[in-house]
Design an enzyme around this catalytic site. Structure first.
Site, short mmCIF file in Angstrom:
data_model
loop_
_atom_site.label_atom_id
_atom_site.label_comp_id
_atom_site.label_asym_id
_atom_site.label_seq_id
_atom_site.Cartn_x
_atom_site.Cartn_y
_atom_site.Cartn_z
N GLU A 128 9.55 1.63 10.97
CA GLU A 128 10.58 2.65 10.75
C GLU A 128 9.86 3.98 10.82
OE1 GLU A 128 13.59 1.88 10.67
OE2 GLU A 128 13.65 -0.21 10.06
N CYS B 84 14.12 10.94 6.47
CA CYS B 84 13.91 10.54 7.87
C CYS B 84 15.17 10.72 8.70
CB CYS B 84 13.42 9.10 7.94
SG CYS B 84 14.52 7.95 7.13
N LYS C 202 0.88 -1.18 0.00
CA LYS C 202 0.00 0.00 0.00
C LYS C 202 0.91 1.23 0.00
CE LYS C 202 -1.81 3.05 1.93
NZ LYS C 202 -1.58 4.46 1.48
N GLU D 40 9.53 16.76 14.58
CA GLU D 40 10.00 16.50 13.22
C GLU D 40 9.26 17.42 12.24
OE1 GLU D 40 8.83 12.82 11.22
OE2 GLU D 40 10.90 12.60 10.54
P1 NAD Z 1 2.53 8.74 7.16
O1 NAD Z 1 2.64 8.07 8.47
O2 NAD Z 1 1.57 9.86 7.02
O3 NAD Z 1 2.12 7.70 6.02
C1 NAD Z 1 2.90 6.55 5.75
C2 NAD Z 1 2.01 5.49 5.13
O4 NAD Z 1 1.05 5.07 6.09
C3 NAD Z 1 1.22 5.96 3.92
O5 NAD Z 1 1.15 4.92 2.97
C4 NAD Z 1 -0.15 6.22 4.51
O6 NAD Z 1 -1.19 6.11 3.55
C5 NAD Z 1 -0.24 5.11 5.54
N1 NAD Z 1 -1.20 5.33 6.63
C6 NAD Z 1 -1.60 6.51 7.17
N2 NAD Z 1 -2.50 6.30 8.16
C7 NAD Z 1 -2.67 4.95 8.26
C8 NAD Z 1 -3.44 4.11 9.10
N3 NAD Z 1 -4.26 4.61 10.03
N4 NAD Z 1 -3.36 2.78 8.94
C9 NAD Z 1 -2.52 2.25 8.00
N5 NAD Z 1 -1.78 3.00 7.17
C10 NAD Z 1 -1.83 4.33 7.28
O7 NAD Z 1 3.99 9.18 6.76
P2 NAD Z 1 4.44 10.06 5.51
O8 NAD Z 1 4.00 11.47 5.77
O9 NAD Z 1 4.00 9.36 4.26
O10 NAD Z 1 6.01 9.94 5.57
C11 NAD Z 1 6.82 10.79 6.32
C12 NAD Z 1 7.23 10.14 7.62
O11 NAD Z 1 7.90 8.92 7.36
C13 NAD Z 1 8.20 10.97 8.43
O12 NAD Z 1 7.83 10.93 9.78
C14 NAD Z 1 9.53 10.25 8.23
O13 NAD Z 1 10.46 10.43 9.26
C15 NAD Z 1 9.08 8.84 8.15
N6 NAD Z 1 10.09 8.03 7.48
C16 NAD Z 1 10.82 7.19 8.25
C17 NAD Z 1 11.81 6.41 7.66
C18 NAD Z 1 12.61 5.46 8.49
O14 NAD Z 1 13.22 4.58 7.92
N7 NAD Z 1 12.66 5.58 9.79
C19 NAD Z 1 12.04 6.50 6.28
C20 NAD Z 1 11.28 7.39 5.53
C21 NAD Z 1 10.29 8.15 6.15
#
Ligand code: NAD
Length: 501
Positions: free
Chosen positions: A246, A280, A171, A378
């Site tokens: 992550e 991230c 997804k 963040e």
């Molecule tokens: P997000 O949490 O908004 O979304 C990530 C994914 O989760 C998307 O596919 C989204 O559709 C899905 N999602 C959202 N709500 C959900 C729910 N209730 N149930 C299941 N899935 C759901 O994150 P983002 O804004 O897409 O990405 C940015 C974030 O990702 C930042 O916090 C960044 O630090 C983190 N990130 C972490 C790493 C790592 O390896 N630690 C790497 C890249 C990004």
């Protein structure tokens, strides 16, 4: 953009769609299928069927590795096309989008090698017992990915999940669904059996939520925000899914006066402004020793002002457009908060001449107190907080004074200090005199609010594998004989044995 379920592209069952915006204009350029319960159920059913009865989980590791290597070749062949697509969809500068396919391909090659060369534990107690491990794929893995470097990040999950023999439902993030659809063609061409890879587009709270709650899914590997991770953790509990998370970060770079300050400057600028700051592991807090603080801040601000912000497609662009207007509003909100909390020394507004789209000039705040929101939270954009420190202890206290613990960067020429601090700083990954460069064998992941479990190398394979421990007695069995006293004599079985003897 359609779903891809059981080897075929499909619309949503109910026909629902959502708009995908182009970040330099915020004009919708495509409609994507918005998956719901029925689409997730169809994808999970296909993945389950492929897991229970299909060839993939039962193939020899060498056979699976051949397919993974063909996937890597097909991914690499798409490098230019993928870079254009990814840059267009995410707003990442084209020069930084290039090479993502090579890194994604490398993930497949790496896990192909690992499953062929891998060994499992076997322990012997001579003459008494032998213990060994039978490894098998866990089942259906749900993979939920974010919008920064979407294709490359999904390869981090797809490669080990498939290498381990799992079947998957991916997804992708709703802001950037474009590149995920490439996987379908790549996998088919490489000979992955139908149903092993399934893709459902959609909103997190709908498609993502349905995937997390589906009883037919055994594992969830999630990369995204910490708050989303917490929701997923709770939603996965009733069906007891394995979780790898992550999550977010607010990583410190500690710059000591004895460091190569020019290298530290280059690296900390790259660390927070590459990938538009949507990284991230960004070094979004820079802690600088007081004796060099003012000079460092002045040089940092001057270089930040000089960074070229522009259209992602322009090869000269160093910072492009942020991914989506919602995210842009959030980042701009932090910039306004920052102006009330600290000293703005560069950026802080939309750059001149870029009147539409999600552009922000690289923004530098100095003298940021540790209780400030821009120090603690963040931002995930081209915004950095710089704070002075006097002593090593103070530097460590500042570094550890946030809820996150993803990465940290240490700049010093004192070897003892570097290694001592690497131990004292609370982060899953530490770089000494370096920006974020990682060998694929090393663990990747955060501690504290930055993650749960670690990926990378065999750790990724372990997550997607069951480990059954088999214990074999050698020689005589030594068991305390409960209930034996006075029983053997009456037992016809033992009596017969005695007579035979
Ligand atoms: P997000 O949490 O908004 O979304 C990530 C994914 O989760 C998307 O596919 C989204 O559709 C899905 N999602 C959202 N709500 C959900 C729910 N209730 N149930 C299941 N899935 C759901 O994150 P983002 O804004 O897409 O990405 C940015 C974030 O990702 C930042 O916090 C960044 O630090 C983190 N990130 C972490 C790493 C790592 O390896 N630690 C790497 C890249 C990004």
């Amino acid at each position: 953009m359609q779903h891809y379920i059981n080897g075929a592209f499909r619309d949503s069952r109910g026909g629902q769609t959502f708009e995908v915006l182009e970040p330099t204009t915020n004009v919708a350029y495509i409609l994507a299928a918005a998956g719901g319960d029925a689409d997730i159920d169809a994808a999970v059913t296909a993945a389950r069927e492929a897991f229970e009865t299909g060839p993939w989980p039962r193939m020899k590791n060498r056979e699976r590795a051949r397919v993974l290597n063909r996937i890597a070749d097909a991914v690499e062949a798409q490098d230019a096309a993928l870079a254009t697509m990814e840059s267009f969809d995410t707003g990442l500068p084209i020069t930084q989008a290039r090479g993502q396919a090579r890194r994604a391909a490398e993930n497949f090659r790496f896990f192909a090698d690992l499953i062929v060369a891998g060994t499992d534990d076997a322990f012997k107690v001579p003459g008494m017992q032998m213990n060994y491990v039978n490894r098998s794929p866990v089942g259906v893995a749900g993979l939920i990915t974010p919008w920064n470097t979407p294709f490359m990040l999904s390869s981090w999950k797809l490669a080990p999940a498939l290498a381990a023999g799992c079947t998957v439902v991916l997804k992708p993030a709703e802001f950037t669904p474009l590149s995920a659809s490439l996987w379908a063609g790549i996998f088919t061409e490489a000979g992955l059996p139908p149903g092993v890879f399934n893709l459902v587009n959609g909103i997190g709270e709908e498609a993502g939520d349905a995937l997390v709650k589906h009883p037919g899914v055994d594992l969830i590997s999630f990369t995204g925000e910490t708050i989303t991770g917490q929701t997923i953790f709770a939603n996965a509990a009733p069906t007891l899914k394995g979780l790898s998370m992550e999550l977010g970060g607010k990583s410190p770079a500690l710059v000591f006066a004895d460091a190569d300050l020019e290298a530290a400057l280059d690296s900390t600028l790259f660390g927070v402004f590459s990938l538009n700051g949507e990284r991230c592991t960004a070094s979004s807090r820079i802690l600088v020793e007081a004796t060099v603080y003012e000079d460092f801040v002045a040089a940092y601000a001057a270089r930040a002002e000089n960074i070229k912000v522009g259209p992602p497609s322009d090869p000269d662009t160093e910072v492009g457009a942020l991914v989506h207007p919602e995210h842009y509003e959030r980042v701009m909100g932090y910039v306004e908060v920052g102006k009330t909390e600290a000293r703005l020394v560069a950026g802080g507004e939309r750059p001149e001449g870029l009147e539409e789209g999600n552009y922000l000039a690289p923004t530098v705040f100095a003298d940021v107190p540790p209780e400030a929101r821009i120090f603690q939270e963040e931002i995930f954009g081209p915004v950095v907080a710089i704070t002075p420190f006097d002593t090593e202890d103070e530097a460590v206290a500042l570094a550890n004074n946030v809820k996150y613990g993803l990465a940290a960067y240490i700049w010093t020429s004192d070897v003892t200090r570097a290694h001592t601090l690497a131990d004292r700083i609370e982060a899953g990954m530490i770089w000494i005199n370096s920006h974020n460069v990682r060998d694929l064998r090393s663990p990747f992941g955060g501690i504290k609010a930055s993650g749960l479990g670690q990926e990378g190398g065999y750790r990724s394979l372990n997550f997607y594998s069951e480990h059954k421990a088999v214990h074999v007695t050698l020689g005589a069995v030594h068991t305390a004989r409960f209930g034996a006293t006075g029983y053997d004599e009456q037992d016809p079985f033992f009596a017969a044995k005695r007579d035979e003897a």
